[in-house]
Design a protein around this motif. Structure first.
Motif, short mmCIF file in Angstrom:
data_model
loop_
_atom_site.label_atom_id
_atom_site.label_comp_id
_atom_site.label_asym_id
_atom_site.label_seq_id
_atom_site.Cartn_x
_atom_site.Cartn_y
_atom_site.Cartn_z
N LEU A 1 -62.39 18.29 -81.89
CA LEU A 1 -61.42 17.23 -81.61
C LEU A 1 -61.72 15.97 -82.41
O LEU A 1 -61.32 14.86 -82.04
CB LEU A 1 -61.39 16.92 -80.10
CG LEU A 1 -61.04 18.12 -79.22
CD1 LEU A 1 -61.06 17.73 -77.75
CD2 LEU A 1 -59.68 18.72 -79.59
N GLY A 2 -62.42 16.14 -83.51
CA GLY A 2 -62.84 15.01 -84.34
C GLY A 2 -61.70 14.24 -84.98
O GLY A 2 -61.91 13.14 -85.50
N LEU A 3 -60.51 14.80 -84.96
CA LEU A 3 -59.37 14.10 -85.55
C LEU A 3 -58.92 12.91 -84.69
O LEU A 3 -58.35 11.95 -85.21
CB LEU A 3 -58.20 15.08 -85.75
CG LEU A 3 -57.05 14.64 -86.64
CD1 LEU A 3 -57.57 14.23 -88.01
CD2 LEU A 3 -56.03 15.74 -86.77
N GLU A 4 -59.22 12.96 -83.39
CA GLU A 4 -58.74 11.90 -82.50
C GLU A 4 -59.14 10.49 -82.96
O GLU A 4 -58.28 9.63 -83.11
CB GLU A 4 -59.19 12.13 -81.06
CG GLU A 4 -58.72 11.05 -80.11
CD GLU A 4 -59.18 11.27 -78.68
OE1 GLU A 4 -59.97 10.44 -78.20
OE2 GLU A 4 -58.76 12.26 -78.06
N PRO A 5 -60.43 10.21 -83.20
CA PRO A 5 -60.79 8.85 -83.62
C PRO A 5 -60.20 8.46 -84.97
O PRO A 5 -59.92 7.29 -85.22
CB PRO A 5 -62.32 8.85 -83.64
CG PRO A 5 -62.72 10.28 -83.69
CD PRO A 5 -61.63 11.05 -83.02
N LEU A 6 -59.97 9.44 -85.84
CA LEU A 6 -59.37 9.15 -87.14
C LEU A 6 -57.90 8.75 -86.98
O LEU A 6 -57.43 7.81 -87.63
CB LEU A 6 -59.48 10.36 -88.07
CG LEU A 6 -60.90 10.86 -88.36
CD1 LEU A 6 -60.86 12.06 -89.30
CD2 LEU A 6 -61.76 9.75 -88.95
N LEU A 7 -57.19 9.46 -86.11
CA LEU A 7 -55.79 9.11 -85.84
C LEU A 7 -55.69 7.73 -85.19
O LEU A 7 -54.83 6.92 -85.56
CB LEU A 7 -55.16 10.16 -84.92
CG LEU A 7 -54.91 11.53 -85.53
CD1 LEU A 7 -54.59 12.56 -84.45
CD2 LEU A 7 -53.79 11.47 -86.56
N ILE A 8 -56.57 7.47 -84.23
CA ILE A 8 -56.55 6.18 -83.54
C ILE A 8 -56.83 5.04 -84.53
O ILE A 8 -56.11 4.04 -84.56
CB ILE A 8 -57.57 6.17 -82.38
CG1 ILE A 8 -57.08 7.10 -81.25
CG2 ILE A 8 -57.80 4.75 -81.86
CD1 ILE A 8 -58.10 7.33 -80.15
N ALA A 9 -57.84 5.20 -85.37
CA ALA A 9 -58.19 4.16 -86.34
C ALA A 9 -57.05 3.92 -87.33
O ALA A 9 -56.75 2.77 -87.68
CB ALA A 9 -59.47 4.54 -87.08
N ARG A 10 -56.41 4.99 -87.76
CA ARG A 10 -55.30 4.87 -88.70
C ARG A 10 -54.13 4.10 -88.09
O ARG A 10 -53.56 3.20 -88.71
CB ARG A 10 -54.85 6.27 -89.13
CG ARG A 10 -53.61 6.33 -89.98
CD ARG A 10 -53.88 5.98 -91.41
NE ARG A 10 -52.68 6.19 -92.21
CZ ARG A 10 -52.61 5.94 -93.50
NH1 ARG A 10 -53.67 5.49 -94.14
NH2 ARG A 10 -51.50 6.15 -94.16
#
Length: 133
Positions: A8-17
């Motif tokens: 689920l490592g995409l979650e923080p990347l989506l949030i930051a973006r």
């Protein structure tokens, strides 16, 4: 690229973006599921990033999979009491924010190994009630 150490490592990347590129949101947060969203206690406007499901491209499944596609939702929450009966103001606000989400995420590659993000049909219908949407 999505088969990384943290599934689920995409979650923080989506949030930051979204935090960086869609500044009209007062808050961008991860959330376990749609059921945990409480209308009354939300900071608005807000974007909730939610892992939804996997998709298996090219008919692949099980042990032979070489690539997994993940489906993530961005749920936009707004509250606008200017027209609580008709809900027009809340829908207008939501429409602008939804467009920002599309512009921010469509075609974006979270990491060099990932394919660009693509928009798909939402798995549920939007709802507006008493100025909240």
């Amino acid at each position: 690229g999505l088969l990384m150490d943290n599934y689920l490592g995409l979650e923080p990347l989506l949030i930051a973006r979204l935090q960086a590129e869609a500044p009209d949101f007062r808050e961008v947060i991860g959330m376990a599921d749609l059921a945990s969203m409480q209308e009354s206690s939300q900071t608005t406007p807000c974007a909730h990033v939610i892992y939804w499901d996997d998709a298996f491209p090219d008919g692949e499944s099980g042990i032979k999979m070489t690539r997994i596609e993940q489906i993530w939702l961005v749920v936009v929450a707004v509250r606008n009491v200017r027209d609580t009966l008709g809900g027009t103001a809340a829908r207008e606000e939501a429409g602008v924010l939804i467009k920002q989400v599309h512009k921010t995420l469509s075609g974006w590659r979270p990491t060099p190994e990932d394919k660009p993000l693509v928009r798909i049909k939402a798995p549920y219908k939007s709802g507006f009630n008493a100025g909240f949407g």
